[in-house]
Design a protein around this motif. Sequence first.
Motif, PDB file in Angstrom:
ATOM      1  N   GLY B 314     -29.969  73.993  -4.693  1.00 32.42           N
ATOM      2  CA  GLY B 314     -28.935  74.228  -3.686  1.00 32.42           C
ATOM      3  C   GLY B 314     -27.677  74.755  -4.321  1.00 32.42           C
ATOM      4  N   PRO B 315     -26.711  75.123  -3.494  1.00 28.28           N
ATOM      5  CA  PRO B 315     -25.505  75.768  -4.032  1.00 28.28           C
ATOM      6  C   PRO B 315     -24.623  74.835  -4.852  1.00 28.28           C
ATOM      7  N   LEU B 316     -24.786  73.520  -4.666  1.00 25.82           N
ATOM      8  CA  LEU B 316     -23.890  72.598  -5.360  1.00 25.82           C
ATOM      9  C   LEU B 316     -24.061  72.698  -6.880  1.00 25.82           C
ATOM     10  N   THR B 317     -25.310  72.698  -7.334  1.00 23.95           N
ATOM     11  CA  THR B 317     -25.576  72.784  -8.766  1.00 23.95           C
ATOM     12  C   THR B 317     -24.944  74.036  -9.356  1.00 23.95           C
ATOM     13  N   GLY B 318     -25.154  75.163  -8.676  1.00 23.31           N
ATOM     14  CA  GLY B 318     -24.627  76.429  -9.179  1.00 23.31           C
ATOM     15  C   GLY B 318     -23.111  76.411  -9.229  1.00 23.31           C
ATOM     16  N   SER B 319     -22.489  75.899  -8.154  1.00 25.53           N
ATOM     17  CA  SER B 319     -21.024  75.873  -8.128  1.00 25.53           C
ATOM     18  C   SER B 319     -20.496  75.069  -9.304  1.00 25.53           C
ATOM     19  N   LEU B 320     -21.081  73.900  -9.516  1.00 28.41           N
ATOM     20  CA  LEU B 320     -20.562  73.032 -10.575  1.00 28.41           C
ATOM     21  C   LEU B 320     -20.834  73.617 -11.959  1.00 28.41           C
ATOM     22  N   ALA B 321     -21.984  74.288 -12.124  1.00 25.95           N
ATOM     23  CA  ALA B 321     -22.263  74.895 -13.426  1.00 25.95           C
ATOM     24  C   ALA B 321     -21.241  75.979 -13.727  1.00 25.95           C
ATOM     25  N   ILE B 322     -20.940  76.813 -12.714  1.00 25.04           N
ATOM     26  CA  ILE B 322     -19.930  77.856 -12.916  1.00 25.04           C
ATOM     27  C   ILE B 322     -18.578  77.207 -13.175  1.00 25.04           C
ATOM     28  N   LEU B 323     -18.295  76.137 -12.421  1.00 27.77           N
ATOM     29  CA  LEU B 323     -17.000  75.465 -12.571  1.00 27.77           C
ATOM     30  C   LEU B 323     -16.815  74.976 -14.006  1.00 27.77           C
ATOM     31  N   ILE B 390     -28.219  82.034 -11.573  1.00 32.68           N
ATOM     32  CA  ILE B 390     -28.289  80.571 -11.526  1.00 32.68           C
ATOM     33  C   ILE B 390     -29.166  80.141 -10.351  1.00 32.68           C
ATOM     34  N   GLY B 391     -29.031  80.859  -9.230  1.00 31.24           N
ATOM     35  CA  GLY B 391     -29.872  80.549  -8.080  1.00 31.24           C
ATOM     36  C   GLY B 391     -31.340  80.695  -8.394  1.00 31.24           C
ATOM     37  N   ALA B 392     -31.674  81.662  -9.228  1.00 36.84           N
ATOM     38  CA  ALA B 392     -33.075  81.854  -9.598  1.00 36.84           C
ATOM     39  C   ALA B 392     -33.560  80.715 -10.483  1.00 36.84           C
ATOM     40  N   ILE B 393     -32.660  80.140 -11.291  1.00 41.54           N
ATOM     41  CA  ILE B 393     -33.072  79.054 -12.182  1.00 41.54           C
ATOM     42  C   ILE B 393     -33.181  77.748 -11.416  1.00 41.54           C
ATOM     43  N   THR B 394     -32.140  77.432 -10.648  1.00 38.30           N
ATOM     44  CA  THR B 394     -32.096  76.116 -10.035  1.00 38.30           C
ATOM     45  C   THR B 394     -32.681  76.113  -8.631  1.00 38.30           C
ATOM     46  N   GLY B 395     -32.813  77.267  -8.020  1.00 37.44           N
ATOM     47  CA  GLY B 395     -33.367  77.318  -6.677  1.00 37.44           C
ATOM     48  C   GLY B 395     -32.288  77.228  -5.636  1.00 37.44           C
ATOM     49  N   GLY B 396     -31.661  78.345  -5.340  1.00 36.35           N
ATOM     50  CA  GLY B 396     -30.639  78.370  -4.305  1.00 36.35           C
ATOM     51  C   GLY B 396     -30.147  79.776  -4.135  1.00 36.35           C
ATOM     52  N   GLY B 397     -29.726  80.096  -2.921  1.00 39.10           N
ATOM     53  CA  GLY B 397     -29.138  81.396  -2.685  1.00 39.10           C
ATOM     54  C   GLY B 397     -30.140  82.528  -2.762  1.00 39.10           C
ATOM     55  N   ILE B 398     -29.629  83.735  -2.898  1.00 38.40           N
ATOM     56  CA  ILE B 398     -30.467  84.920  -2.856  1.00 38.40           C
ATOM     57  C   ILE B 398     -31.344  85.004  -4.103  1.00 38.40           C
ATOM     58  N   GLY B 399     -30.917  84.387  -5.197  1.00 32.59           N
ATOM     59  CA  GLY B 399     -31.726  84.398  -6.412  1.00 32.59           C
ATOM     60  C   GLY B 399     -33.074  83.745  -6.177  1.00 32.59           C
ATOM     61  N   LEU B 400     -33.080  82.661  -5.397  1.00 35.30           N
ATOM     62  CA  LEU B 400     -34.331  81.961  -5.097  1.00 35.30           C
ATOM     63  C   LEU B 400     -35.247  82.857  -4.266  1.00 35.30           C
ATOM     64  N   LEU B 401     -34.684  83.473  -3.217  1.00 37.59           N
ATOM     65  CA  LEU B 401     -35.502  84.347  -2.373  1.00 37.59           C
ATOM     66  C   LEU B 401     -36.089  85.481  -3.199  1.00 37.59           C
TER      67      LEU B 401
END
Lengths: 290, 447
Positions: B314-323, B390-401
């Motif tokens: 989900g987006p939370l993991t990605g947001s925090l990793a970028i943060l 990051i979405g492709a790695i963790t599963g979230g956003g357009i990267g997952l799709l």
Amino acid sequence: MIDLAAGQTGKRHVENVQAAYMEMTRRKRLYGAAMLAVFVALMVSGFRLADDRSAGSFANGISNIFDFPGEVLREAGEKITLLPALMVKFFPSLLETINIAAASTLLGAMAAIVLSLLATRGLARWPRLIAVVRRLLDLLRAIPEIVIALVLIFILGGGPVPAMIAIALHTVGALGKLFSEVNENASLKPLDGLQSVGASWTQRMWLGVIPQVAPNYLSYALLRFEINIRASAILGFVGSGGIGYDLKNAFSWGQGRYDEVAAIFLLLFGTIVLFDQLSSHYRNKLTGKA
Amino acid sequence: MTMTDAPIVRKHDAALAMFARKRLFAGAVPVVVLAYFVYVFFAFDVPGLAERARMDNAAILVADSYSYKTHVTRDNRTGGITAAVEGSAKGRYPEGMSPEWVAMSGEDSARVDLPGDHEVLIDGDTMRYDVPGYGLVTATANRRGIELTLPTDETPDWISASNARVNITTDAGRVTVTKARTEVMRYAFGWELFWFTLDSPFYGKSFGELTELALWGDRVEPGQSNLAAIVGDVWNNQMWRHKDVLWALFETLLMAFLGTMGAAMVALPVAFLAARNFTPLIVVRQAFRRMFDLLRGVDALIWTIVLSRAFGPGPLTGSLAILLTDTGSFGKMFSEALENVDPREIEGVQSTGAKPLQRYRFGVIPQITPILLSQVLYYLESNTRSATIIGAITGGGIGLLLTQAIITQQDWEKVSYYIVLIVLLVVFMDWVSGTIRRRLIRAGDDG
């Protein structure tokens, strides 16, 4: 009498100016407060939305945030004697990751030099194509590396080459733009001199422009190399070779191979910090001299 | 030689030596680079790549990204013929509706016209394919296997045949016959069903017709204006899932926004503690600088992996990793900017009797705002790209799709759709951040 009247108007004028200034300050503050309110609202609602759309909630997650690092550390601690051997085992993968970054930076920088010269007003071989080359650079910069890498993995199979091509293409776009900004500041006098003795375009660029801009080129390329090491580790994780691939395998295996995860984390961290320091040291030297 | 000549001679020698050194250096660099490429060429096994490369995959990918195929399928076990776009259940033609190049005659037989006078007849278990310039190919599916009859003795290379499966590929289309089903595939240009699926009343209508319907046409679906129905049908398109795709794109943007802005908000106050002119205590300064180095050095990849265990996909993991990563980058850059502020302005504010907090607010912040904002905006743009990864790695956003669509290995039209959307998003963010940054610089020049 006259003096008094002038004093009165002067005073009124000052008051007007003061009122206008206060008004402007108030309005500025109001705008600032409104902007801040919008920003805070965006952040809060954005955070809540992200929280809603995630599998785990923030409140739950923050309490087990140390679970995974704890597990890794515990297992690595139990098998601490194995760590050096594991690091040696993964060193070839690390080398591959660094090689991907180095080769793609070199390839990308070489293409970027040519394209940036073609995209700079006053230097371009074909001035009409400047806009075309610039759009090409924009496009190369816009496509995320992972898109190209995943598509190439499908065609070429896994391994370092898809990652290298993907990162190199992105590097061309990123460096091309920076290089052409550097080129714009190059003096045109050496070019005139070279042209007067009949030098060709290639000779003019090679002998007239490159010596002027080489330190800046090198400085940007070093920065890019540092970024590309990170990128090549990440691309490994989604299926292209290097240490990222080993990390993915060890990580998805789960408990029992966390000592490998720890070893790879350490290697990766050390490499990134090392190249970060090296590149900033040499960049300071280069820009200090220029 | 007189005494006065000596320094000139020495300089001359020195100059010659420098030339020689430079020439050697200029010659050595290309040689070293070339040697490195030779090493990489073999280290990456580029010669072996030619064997491993799947050029047929490339052909499928390219063809599929701008064309679609319609399957006409006869179920050889239970009988019955259906037509479906991409052979997908969501793209199936409803009862009584079929592509115009399929002529149904009865329950179990149909004539399929392929481009260039190719003609396929499905008649129960038997498939007859009339290939111009070759002849009639007949394949019958029965319990024992597939019986194939060819006009020639030799099997041409565009037909692959075994007892269990017959595969015919021509320029006009593709036919496969197995015991389970007979399938005819016809290719066409474009992204079919992009706007409306077949069950929508608006399917097959031109743009003009749609405008007319939306503006003054009779209500197609009672209780809903036509415009709402049109938008609703596009938004809820089951084939292309525009709703999910745009949400995913938005999630990616959200990750970048929350991560970048959050990092800037955390890094700004902490950067004061890492700047020489605001924190005289070298221990504190060094501690914070090393912390920034650590956050940056761990890198988004490792942060993502560590955080994904706690926060899930989900987006939370990605947001925090970028943060976390960018708190390190911003902390370093902000503290460098703070070290370059002009102390005279702070003194000026101080001389009016300002308290420490006011001194920072009016003496420091205005000086560094343009630099900070321009860096934050640059990172916002670059993080839009990182958030895809990051979405492709963790599963979230357009990267997952994107990774999902690539893993299926057949939805290449969707892959290209997502790529187009991602590039548009990045270009848009680039444009927004560039415009604001240019304005900031101009405002900075004026004031």
